[in-house]
Enzyme design. Structure first.
Site, PDB file in Angstrom:
ATOM      1  N   HIS A 128       0.801  -1.240  -0.054  1.00  0.00           N
ATOM      2  CA  HIS A 128      -0.011   0.130  -0.103  1.00  0.00           C
ATOM      3  C   HIS A 128       1.039   1.387   0.164  1.00  0.00           C
ATOM      4  CE1 HIS A 128      -3.562  -2.607   0.751  1.00  0.00           C
ATOM      5  NE2 HIS A 128      -2.830  -3.184   1.708  1.00  0.00           N
ATOM      6  N   ARG A 189      28.461 -18.509 -10.270  1.00  0.00           N
ATOM      7  CA  ARG A 189      28.741 -19.771  -9.780  1.00  0.00           C
ATOM      8  C   ARG A 189      29.936 -19.966  -9.939  1.00  0.00           C
ATOM      9  NH1 ARG A 189      29.727 -23.600 -13.437  1.00  0.00           N
ATOM     10  NH2 ARG A 189      29.078 -23.516 -15.717  1.00  0.00           N
TER      11      ARG A 189
END
Length: 207
Positions: A128, A189
């Protein structure tokens, strides 16, 4: 009580001081801060170079240091608004790179072009409230000595890049990198690691 703690404990005074240092809703300090305050607060070695087109969003209430023979290249952005920024000796912060604290960069670090190193994250959980009006979180980034960060790499908050490691260009590093390693990809990685016993760089096994 320290002066900074006194200011922090007085919301009205803190708001006034913040306005004096930075225009509302901006990150760049006012010119008088850059000219007359920061040179006496922050530690920049006399042999270090900051190119004239670099944007130095550094403020006196957080630390900024730049070591000997280090260079912040053209069009970079350095921001210590939410965390200290330490850059060691003989470092290069490549053209158009962005460093947002908290960040600690060791010595002899090469950072290529368009690298983003940000110890800051935005909170988004409250659906909100616009994200830019929600708080931010920080987690220190550490880049140890002798690392090479390739062009267009992104290093996210809380990550440590171990000594003498390489981050391939275009990588997004979300986890710690061991010393003497090569990482690449999105997310990054492990690709190679130095084997002290054989004195060779050895490819990492595929996952």
């Amino acid at each position: 009580m320290a002066f900074k703690q006194y200011i922090d404990s007085n919301p009205g005074l803190k708001k006034l001081v913040h306005w004096l240092l930075i225009p509302k809703d901006e990150a760049r300090p006012r010119r008088w801060v850059s000219w007359f305050v920061n040179p006496f607060v922050h530690r920049k070695h006399r042999s270090a170079v900051i190119r004239s087109s670099a944007r130095m969003d550094v403020l006196p209430f957080k630390q900024f240091t730049l070591g000997s023979k280090s260079v912040i290249e053209s069009y970079c952005v350095i921001n210590n608004g939410v965390g200290d920024v330490f850059i060691g000796d003989h470092c290069t912060i490549g053209i158009s790179s962005v460093v947002i604290g908290p960040v600690h960069i060791g010595s002899d670090v090469i950072m290529a072009q368009h690298v983003t190193v940000s110890g800051l994250n935005h909170v988004y959980e409250d659906v909100h409230t616009p994200i830019h009006r929600q708080p931010v979180t920080t987690a220190p980034i550490v880049i140890e000595d002798e690392c090479w960060i390739g062009a267009n790499a992104v290093i996210t908050a809380g990550v440590t890049i171990g000594r003498h490691s390489v981050v391939a260009g275009g990588s997004v590093v979300t986890k710690n990198v061991p010393p003497y390693s090569v990482v690449g990809g999105n997310p990054a990685r492990l690709l190679k690691q130095y084997d002290a016993a054989t004195q060779q760089w050895v490819r990492a096994p595929k996952a």
